[in-house]
Design an enzyme around this catalytic site. Structure first.
Site, PDB file in Angstrom:
ATOM      1  N   HIS A 157       0.837  -1.199   0.000  1.00 38.27           N
ATOM      2  CA  HIS A 157       0.000   0.000   0.000  1.00 38.27           C
ATOM      3  C   HIS A 157       0.883   1.264   0.000  1.00 38.27           C
ATOM      4  CE1 HIS A 157      -3.217   2.703   1.205  1.00 38.27           C
ATOM      5  NE2 HIS A 157      -4.078   1.748   1.252  1.00 38.27           N
ATOM      6  N   GLU A 261      -0.679   1.109  -5.602  1.00 35.41           N
ATOM      7  CA  GLU A 261      -0.417  -0.100  -4.809  1.00 35.41           C
ATOM      8  C   GLU A 261      -0.365  -1.347  -5.691  1.00 35.41           C
ATOM      9  OE1 GLU A 261      -3.637  -0.042  -1.950  1.00 35.41           O
ATOM     10  OE2 GLU A 261      -3.692   2.139  -2.121  1.00 35.41           O
TER      11      GLU A 261
HETATM   12  O1  TA6 Z   1      -6.067   1.211  -0.878  1.00 38.31           O
HETATM   13  C1  TA6 Z   1      -7.189   2.039  -0.858  1.00 38.31           C
HETATM   14  C2  TA6 Z   1      -7.984   1.774   0.415  1.00 38.31           C
HETATM   15  O2  TA6 Z   1      -8.537   0.491   0.412  1.00 38.31           O
HETATM   16  C3  TA6 Z   1      -9.044   2.873   0.538  1.00 38.31           C
HETATM   17  O3  TA6 Z   1     -10.341   2.355   0.335  1.00 38.31           O
HETATM   18  C4  TA6 Z   1      -8.836   3.402   1.957  1.00 38.31           C
HETATM   19  O4  TA6 Z   1      -9.616   2.675   2.883  1.00 38.31           O
HETATM   20  C5  TA6 Z   1      -7.338   3.160   2.139  1.00 38.31           C
HETATM   21  O5  TA6 Z   1      -7.120   1.880   1.566  1.00 38.31           O
HETATM   22  C6  TA6 Z   1      -6.817   3.296   3.559  1.00 38.31           C
HETATM   23  O6  TA6 Z   1      -7.213   2.228   4.336  1.00 38.31           O
HETATM   24  P1  TA6 Z   1      -6.767   2.238   5.895  1.00 38.31           P
HETATM   25  O7  TA6 Z   1      -7.362   0.989   6.478  1.00 38.31           O
HETATM   26  O8  TA6 Z   1      -5.257   2.246   5.932  1.00 38.31           O
HETATM   27  O9  TA6 Z   1      -7.318   3.526   6.467  1.00 38.31           O
END
Ligand code: TA6
Length: 294
Positions: A157, A261
């Site tokens: 991520h 990501e």
């Molecule tokens: O990667 C995108 C995502 O899935 C978004 O939907 C948002 O939720 C982001 O990840 C951040 O997630 P987190 O659980 O780290 O706040």
């Protein structure tokens, strides 16, 4: 190495004395600096550094579940765990002469097995390449002794630091299909030219090329993501409303970050006992000159 709440900070430095370096807390890369010492990853000024809360920025590891695609907490638990240094990792054919690397390992505790009833070995190698490239290799092996397979989804991520999101373009995802998390995760097809940003984006691009470019106009810099074993790519910027709603994210910080990501989501990965999966991403930051809008 110094500790934050018991989390050892590991520092990788380019041996030839450039200012390139990488900081890690456990399996979480929080900083990647280029040879001039410029920070290339975004880390929120309001991030928590207290497990089990995730760190807001750097490169959180999403395993064994991406987002809410299953019963576990968002993005699974790997990013919230204490990792150990892997002192005797099985050989990895590194195709780079990188000397600056660390091997980490995560295995489930009895507690963990209550949440996700599988045993596994998650080995992560983080390497700083000769030109300041950052390489992450994940190897996940099913070590169940009960003969059971397991299935997971995965993502690096990665939060890239950008000078102004409204002057960023992403190349390599044109015309691909994607699932739009902001429209009930329905499937759409991307337009034919580079992606630009004028509002919140949360898209899972499917069957993407091995190379994706993120062009930062002001810095005249291009991030290149090269990936292997990770067919999908998520692009996320929360924009202003969601930014305000996140306690560990500054109200205007959405202007200075973009998540791209490398992921395996559409086709979850199933491993039989003894089988191992490998997912690799290599990040580089190269000078680029591009005129936005062309
Ligand atoms: O990667 C995108 C995502 O899935 C978004 O939907 C948002 O939720 C982001 O990840 C951040 O997630 P987190 O659980 O780290 O706040």
């Amino acid at each position: 190495a110094e500790g934050v709440n018991g989390l050892e900070k590991i520092i990788l430095r380019e041996p030839r004395g450039s200012s390139a370096e990488v900081y890690l807390y456990g399996g979480h890369v929080t900083s990647w600096k280029n040879e001039h010492g410029e920070e290339l990853l975004f880390l929120s000024s309001k991030s928590f550094f207290k497990p089990p809360k995730p760190i807001r920025g750097g490169i959180p590891l999403c395993f064994p579940q991406f987002s809410n695609l299953g019963p576990l907490d968002s993005h699974g638990f790997a990013r919230n765990k204490f990792w150990s240094i892997d002192i005797d990792p099985p050989a990895l054919p590194t195709n780079s002469s990188s000397k600056a690397y660390v091997d980490l390992i995560l295995k489930p505790s009895e507690e963990d097995m209550k949440i996700w009833p599988h045993s596994y070995e998650f080995r992560l190698r983080v390497a700083l390449g000769p030109g300041g490239d950052l390489m992450l290799t994940s190897r996940i092996r099913n070590t169940n002794s009960d003969g059971k397979s397991f299935t997971f989804t995965f993502a690096y991520h990665t939060y890239f630091s950008v000078s102004d999101i409204s002057e960023v373009r992403v190349e390599g995802l044109e015309t691909l299909d994607y699932l739009d998390n902001l429209q009930k995760r329905e499937r759409f097809t991307e337009q034919g030219d580079a992606i630009t940003f004028e509002g919140p984006v949360d898209k899972i691009y499917l069957s993407t090329p091995t190379k994706i470019a993120i062009l930062d106009h002001e810095k005249k810099r291009t991030f290149v993501v090269r990936k292997d074993g990770l067919p999908d790519a998520v692009v996320w910027n929360p924009w202003d409303k969601k930014a305000k709603a996140m306690a560990d994210f500054g109200d205007d910080e959405y202007k200075y970050m973009l998540c791209v990501e490398a992921a395996a989501i559409e086709k979850p990965i199933t491993l039989k006992p003894g089988e191992e999966w490998r997912g690799r991403q290599e990040l580089s930051a190269v000078p680029s000159s591009y005129c936005s809008g062309q």
